[in-house]
Design a protein around this motif. Structure first.
Motif, PDB file in Angstrom:
ATOM      1  N   LEU A  38       0.824  -1.204   0.000  1.00  0.00           N
ATOM      2  CA  LEU A  38       0.000   0.000   0.000  1.00  0.00           C
ATOM      3  C   LEU A  38       0.863   1.260   0.000  1.00  0.00           C
ATOM      4  O   LEU A  38       0.522   2.258  -0.646  1.00  0.00           O
ATOM      5  N   GLU A  39       1.981   1.225   0.706  1.00  0.00           N
ATOM      6  CA  GLU A  39       2.902   2.364   0.707  1.00  0.00           C
ATOM      7  C   GLU A  39       3.484   2.590  -0.681  1.00  0.00           C
ATOM      8  O   GLU A  39       3.618   3.734  -1.133  1.00  0.00           O
ATOM      9  N   ALA A  40       3.822   1.515  -1.376  1.00  0.00           N
ATOM     10  CA  ALA A  40       4.339   1.647  -2.739  1.00  0.00           C
ATOM     11  C   ALA A  40       3.268   2.240  -3.654  1.00  0.00           C
ATOM     12  O   ALA A  40       3.556   3.089  -4.506  1.00  0.00           O
ATOM     13  N   LEU A  41       2.034   1.807  -3.484  1.00  0.00           N
ATOM     14  CA  LEU A  41       0.930   2.350  -4.277  1.00  0.00           C
ATOM     15  C   LEU A  41       0.750   3.834  -3.988  1.00  0.00           C
ATOM     16  O   LEU A  41       0.646   4.651  -4.913  1.00  0.00           O
ATOM     17  N   ALA A  42       0.717   4.214  -2.722  1.00  0.00           N
ATOM     18  CA  ALA A  42       0.541   5.622  -2.361  1.00  0.00           C
ATOM     19  C   ALA A  42       1.699   6.469  -2.892  1.00  0.00           C
ATOM     20  O   ALA A  42       1.485   7.564  -3.426  1.00  0.00           O
ATOM     21  N   ALA A  43       2.918   5.960  -2.757  1.00  0.00           N
ATOM     22  CA  ALA A  43       4.087   6.698  -3.236  1.00  0.00           C
ATOM     23  C   ALA A  43       4.041   6.893  -4.750  1.00  0.00           C
ATOM     24  O   ALA A  43       4.228   8.001  -5.260  1.00  0.00           O
ATOM     25  N   CYS A  44       3.775   5.816  -5.473  1.00  0.00           N
ATOM     26  CA  CYS A  44       3.725   5.888  -6.935  1.00  0.00           C
ATOM     27  C   CYS A  44       2.590   6.800  -7.397  1.00  0.00           C
ATOM     28  O   CYS A  44       2.768   7.631  -8.282  1.00  0.00           O
ATOM     29  N   ALA A  45       1.438   6.653  -6.776  1.00  0.00           N
ATOM     30  CA  ALA A  45       0.287   7.473  -7.153  1.00  0.00           C
ATOM     31  C   ALA A  45       0.545   8.941  -6.848  1.00  0.00           C
ATOM     32  O   ALA A  45       0.184   9.818  -7.642  1.00  0.00           O
ATOM     33  N   GLY A  46       1.188   9.220  -5.721  1.00  0.00           N
ATOM     34  CA  GLY A  46       1.500  10.600  -5.382  1.00  0.00           C
ATOM     35  C   GLY A  46       2.490  11.233  -6.345  1.00  0.00           C
ATOM     36  O   GLY A  46       2.304  12.371  -6.791  1.00  0.00           O
ATOM     37  N   VAL A  47       3.528  10.498  -6.701  1.00  0.00           N
ATOM     38  CA  VAL A  47       4.518  11.001  -7.660  1.00  0.00           C
ATOM     39  C   VAL A  47       3.861  11.194  -9.033  1.00  0.00           C
ATOM     40  O   VAL A  47       4.084  12.202  -9.710  1.00  0.00           O
ATOM     41  N   LEU A  82       0.622  11.695  -9.681  1.00  0.00           N
ATOM     42  CA  LEU A  82      -0.293  12.836  -9.594  1.00  0.00           C
ATOM     43  C   LEU A  82       0.471  14.145  -9.709  1.00  0.00           C
ATOM     44  O   LEU A  82       0.071  15.049 -10.457  1.00  0.00           O
ATOM     45  N   LYS A  83       1.568  14.264  -8.989  1.00  0.00           N
ATOM     46  CA  LYS A  83       2.359  15.496  -9.012  1.00  0.00           C
ATOM     47  C   LYS A  83       2.959  15.731 -10.397  1.00  0.00           C
ATOM     48  O   LYS A  83       2.954  16.855 -10.910  1.00  0.00           O
ATOM     49  N   SER A  84       3.441  14.681 -11.025  1.00  0.00           N
ATOM     50  CA  SER A  84       4.009  14.792 -12.366  1.00  0.00           C
ATOM     51  C   SER A  84       2.947  15.212 -13.377  1.00  0.00           C
ATOM     52  O   SER A  84       3.157  16.121 -14.191  1.00  0.00           O
ATOM     53  N   VAL A  85       1.798  14.559 -13.330  1.00  0.00           N
ATOM     54  CA  VAL A  85       0.716  14.877 -14.271  1.00  0.00           C
ATOM     55  C   VAL A  85       0.190  16.288 -14.010  1.00  0.00           C
ATOM     56  O   VAL A  85      -0.055  17.048 -14.958  1.00  0.00           O
ATOM     57  N   SER A  86       0.030  16.657 -12.738  1.00  0.00           N
ATOM     58  CA  SER A  86      -0.468  18.002 -12.442  1.00  0.00           C
ATOM     59  C   SER A  86       0.489  19.065 -12.977  1.00  0.00           C
ATOM     60  O   SER A  86       0.059  20.098 -13.483  1.00  0.00           O
ATOM     61  N   THR A  87       1.778  18.780 -12.906  1.00  0.00           N
ATOM     62  CA  THR A  87       2.772  19.698 -13.458  1.00  0.00           C
ATOM     63  C   THR A  87       2.650  19.760 -14.978  1.00  0.00           C
ATOM     64  O   THR A  87       2.640  20.845 -15.558  1.00  0.00           O
ATOM     65  N   ALA A  88       2.516  18.609 -15.597  1.00  0.00           N
ATOM     66  CA  ALA A  88       2.455  18.544 -17.062  1.00  0.00           C
ATOM     67  C   ALA A  88       1.216  19.219 -17.639  1.00  0.00           C
ATOM     68  O   ALA A  88       1.279  19.803 -18.728  1.00  0.00           O
ATOM     69  N   ILE A  89       0.090  19.143 -16.934  1.00  0.00           N
ATOM     70  CA  ILE A  89      -1.147  19.720 -17.486  1.00  0.00           C
ATOM     71  C   ILE A  89      -1.530  21.029 -16.788  1.00  0.00           C
ATOM     72  O   ILE A  89      -2.645  21.521 -16.942  1.00  0.00           O
ATOM     73  N   ASP A  90      -0.590  21.587 -16.039  1.00  0.00           N
ATOM     74  CA  ASP A  90      -0.771  22.886 -15.388  1.00  0.00           C
ATOM     75  C   ASP A  90      -1.968  22.933 -14.440  1.00  0.00           C
ATOM     76  O   ASP A  90      -2.814  23.831 -14.521  1.00  0.00           O
ATOM     77  N   LEU A 135      -7.160  13.065 -12.477  1.00  0.00           N
ATOM     78  CA  LEU A 135      -7.407  11.744 -11.902  1.00  0.00           C
ATOM     79  C   LEU A 135      -7.300  10.657 -12.969  1.00  0.00           C
ATOM     80  O   LEU A 135      -6.659   9.622 -12.763  1.00  0.00           O
ATOM     81  N   LYS A 136      -7.893  10.892 -14.124  1.00  0.00           N
ATOM     82  CA  LYS A 136      -7.866   9.913 -15.215  1.00  0.00           C
ATOM     83  C   LYS A 136      -6.429   9.612 -15.657  1.00  0.00           C
ATOM     84  O   LYS A 136      -6.049   8.448 -15.818  1.00  0.00           O
ATOM     85  N   LEU A 137      -5.624  10.659 -15.814  1.00  0.00           N
ATOM     86  CA  LEU A 137      -4.242  10.459 -16.268  1.00  0.00           C
ATOM     87  C   LEU A 137      -3.363   9.864 -15.173  1.00  0.00           C
ATOM     88  O   LEU A 137      -2.464   9.069 -15.458  1.00  0.00           O
ATOM     89  N   THR A 138      -3.620  10.234 -13.931  1.00  0.00           N
ATOM     90  CA  THR A 138      -2.862   9.647 -12.818  1.00  0.00           C
ATOM     91  C   THR A 138      -3.133   8.151 -12.749  1.00  0.00           C
ATOM     92  O   THR A 138      -2.206   7.347 -12.621  1.00  0.00           O
ATOM     93  N   GLU A 139      -4.388   7.781 -12.853  1.00  0.00           N
ATOM     94  CA  GLU A 139      -4.752   6.357 -12.848  1.00  0.00           C
ATOM     95  C   GLU A 139      -4.099   5.640 -14.036  1.00  0.00           C
ATOM     96  O   GLU A 139      -3.548   4.558 -13.892  1.00  0.00           O
ATOM     97  N   ARG A 140      -4.119   6.267 -15.178  1.00  0.00           N
ATOM     98  CA  ARG A 140      -3.574   5.647 -16.398  1.00  0.00           C
ATOM     99  C   ARG A 140      -2.061   5.430 -16.314  1.00  0.00           C
ATOM    100  O   ARG A 140      -1.549   4.416 -16.780  1.00  0.00           O
ATOM    101  N   TYR A 159      -0.312   1.193  -9.521  1.00  0.00           N
ATOM    102  CA  TYR A 159      -1.765   1.034  -9.646  1.00  0.00           C
ATOM    103  C   TYR A 159      -2.107   0.108 -10.810  1.00  0.00           C
ATOM    104  O   TYR A 159      -2.891  -0.830 -10.663  1.00  0.00           O
ATOM    105  N   GLN A 160      -1.528   0.369 -11.974  1.00  0.00           N
ATOM    106  CA  GLN A 160      -1.821  -0.443 -13.155  1.00  0.00           C
ATOM    107  C   GLN A 160      -1.359  -1.886 -12.968  1.00  0.00           C
ATOM    108  O   GLN A 160      -2.019  -2.818 -13.435  1.00  0.00           O
ATOM    109  N   THR A 161      -0.245  -2.079 -12.273  1.00  0.00           N
ATOM    110  CA  THR A 161       0.255  -3.435 -12.012  1.00  0.00           C
ATOM    111  C   THR A 161      -0.726  -4.205 -11.136  1.00  0.00           C
ATOM    112  O   THR A 161      -1.065  -5.363 -11.431  1.00  0.00           O
TER     113      THR A 161
END
Length: 169
Positions: A72-81, A83-91, A143-148, A153-155
């Motif tokens: 669960l920690e790996a999932l939270a870490a990956c999802a957080g990174v 989310l932050k990456s996607v939020s940066t990319a799409i402003d 949310l859609k791109l973070t999930e994708r 998460y995908q694994t």
């Protein structure tokens, strides 16, 4: 880091992977050693040594890390990174945010108490709590791109092909 900086860093990497798809395929490895002391496994994390043991619900002391928590920690870490990456990319400006990964386990399965009880997580929930002024449409896209694009998460969601072997050393 802003969107332009992120794109500048990733552009040559993406171009290389487009021209040489095999370069994008790497093997990540995690190693652990099974010690004679107690029921534990020492895992190399790259930064430190993590000692995993039984969860208290299965007789563990609670002093070692639970591998279910680590998942669960790996999932939270990956999802957080992600989310932050996607939020940066799409402003999408994020003032702050939290990621929560929680999962339900029925320990009767792993302890062999009930042959019908599932072994492993029956359900995993991932939640993002974000402080942002972005409109709902941008949050929906985030949310859609973070999930994708979230690897862990995908694994978990898609269940990769698995194999297990054992050999004498």
């Amino acid at each position: 880091m802003d969107a332009a900086e992120l794109r500048a860093i990733q552009a040559p990497i993406k171009e290389r992977y487009k021209s040489d798809p095999k370069a994008a395929v790497i093997t990540l490895t995690a190693r652990g050693s099974i010690e004679n002391e107690g029921i534990a496994c020492k895992v190399e994390t790259g930064r430190a040594l993590a000692v995993a043991g039984l969860h208290p619900a299965t007789g563990g002391s609670g002093l070692e890390l639970c591998s279910g928590d680590m998942l669960l920690e790996a999932l939270a870490a990956c999802a957080g990174v992600t989310l932050k990456s996607v939020s940066t990319a799409i402003d999408v400006p994020l003032k702050s945010g939290n990621v929560t990964a929680e999962g339900d386990l029925d320990f009767r399965g792993t302890l062999g108490v009930d042959k019908e009880a599932p072994i492993g997580f029956a359900e995993i929930r991932l939640r993002f709590d974000v402080d942002t002024s972005a409109p709902q449409e941008k949050l929906d896209l985030l949310l859609k791109l973070t999930e994708r694009y979230c690897v862990v998460y995908q694994t978990i969601k898609n269940g990769p092909k698995m194999s297990v072997t054992m050999q004498r050393v």
